[in-house]
Design an enzyme around this catalytic site. Sequence first.
Site, short mmCIF file in Angstrom:
data_model
loop_
_atom_site.label_atom_id
_atom_site.label_comp_id
_atom_site.label_asym_id
_atom_site.label_seq_id
_atom_site.Cartn_x
_atom_site.Cartn_y
_atom_site.Cartn_z
CB SER A 8 43.56 32.99 42.77
OG SER A 8 43.89 32.06 41.76
CG ASN A 10 46.39 30.10 38.26
OD1 ASN A 10 47.47 29.54 38.63
ND2 ASN A 10 45.90 30.32 37.37
NE ARG A 11 48.01 24.65 44.15
CZ ARG A 11 47.68 25.05 45.30
NH1 ARG A 11 46.54 25.15 45.84
NH2 ARG A 11 48.88 25.01 46.33
CB ALA A 12 50.68 28.83 37.77
CE LYS A 13 45.92 34.74 39.25
NZ LYS A 13 44.74 35.41 39.29
CD GLU A 39 27.73 40.45 39.70
OE1 GLU A 39 27.41 41.27 38.69
OE2 GLU A 39 27.17 39.95 40.44
CG ASP A 68 40.93 42.27 37.68
OD1 ASP A 68 40.57 41.05 37.41
OD2 ASP A 68 40.44 43.29 37.08
CB SER A 69 46.21 40.94 35.36
OG SER A 69 45.98 39.61 35.61
CE1 TYR A 153 43.08 38.51 24.39
CE2 TYR A 153 43.01 38.51 26.78
CZ TYR A 153 42.26 38.70 25.50
OH TYR A 153 41.32 39.07 25.34
#
Length: 196
Positions: A8, A10-13, A39, A68-69, A153
């Site tokens: 990933s 994603n810096r927050a992750k 993929e 994965d979420s 969400y």
Amino acid sequence: MEQIVVASGNRAKLREIEQIFQGYEVVSMQEAGFCGDIEETGSTFEENALIKARAVCKALGRIALADDSGLCVEALGGAPGVYSARFCGRHGDDAANNALLLQKLAGLPAKQRTAYFESCVALVFPGGKELTAHGRAYGRILEAAEGEGGFGYDPVFYSSELNKSFGRAGAEEKNAVSHRAKALAALAEKLAEEQV
């Protein structure tokens, strides 16, 4: 210090993973030199997490971690599930995904709007060893978005643990009860047991 490459950017992750996996150097796959697309063809969160972690581990020859979420709504038979990011037909359109979800649940009372976020994290080692762990955050889907925080969400998900939407929760509040934090903590425990 041993390095874990996270599938990933994603810096927050990455920060969340660093907090839980202290004692390891946590780097993104891009920082480690992996730039390809992976993929996600699995039908479960675990399959997709393993696909990503295996691809990065194989390409770089280093320990790789992936998650994965998604959101599972009981009234929709567990949907959107692994298709959470592309529920509306386009990948990553949060506003359209939320609008479609609210439309599908229109008219349902609160007690029939139960849902949970689920995360599976996978850790794959160059020698072939694999560890996985799961986490869930329970709640329900609101009738309208509440709050501007988070992503995906979060504004329509009312957390049973926080008694507010993830969209109204601060990052630290959400991370304390999030599905990913629970999965990462469970994975860190498994890793510690392996090393005893």
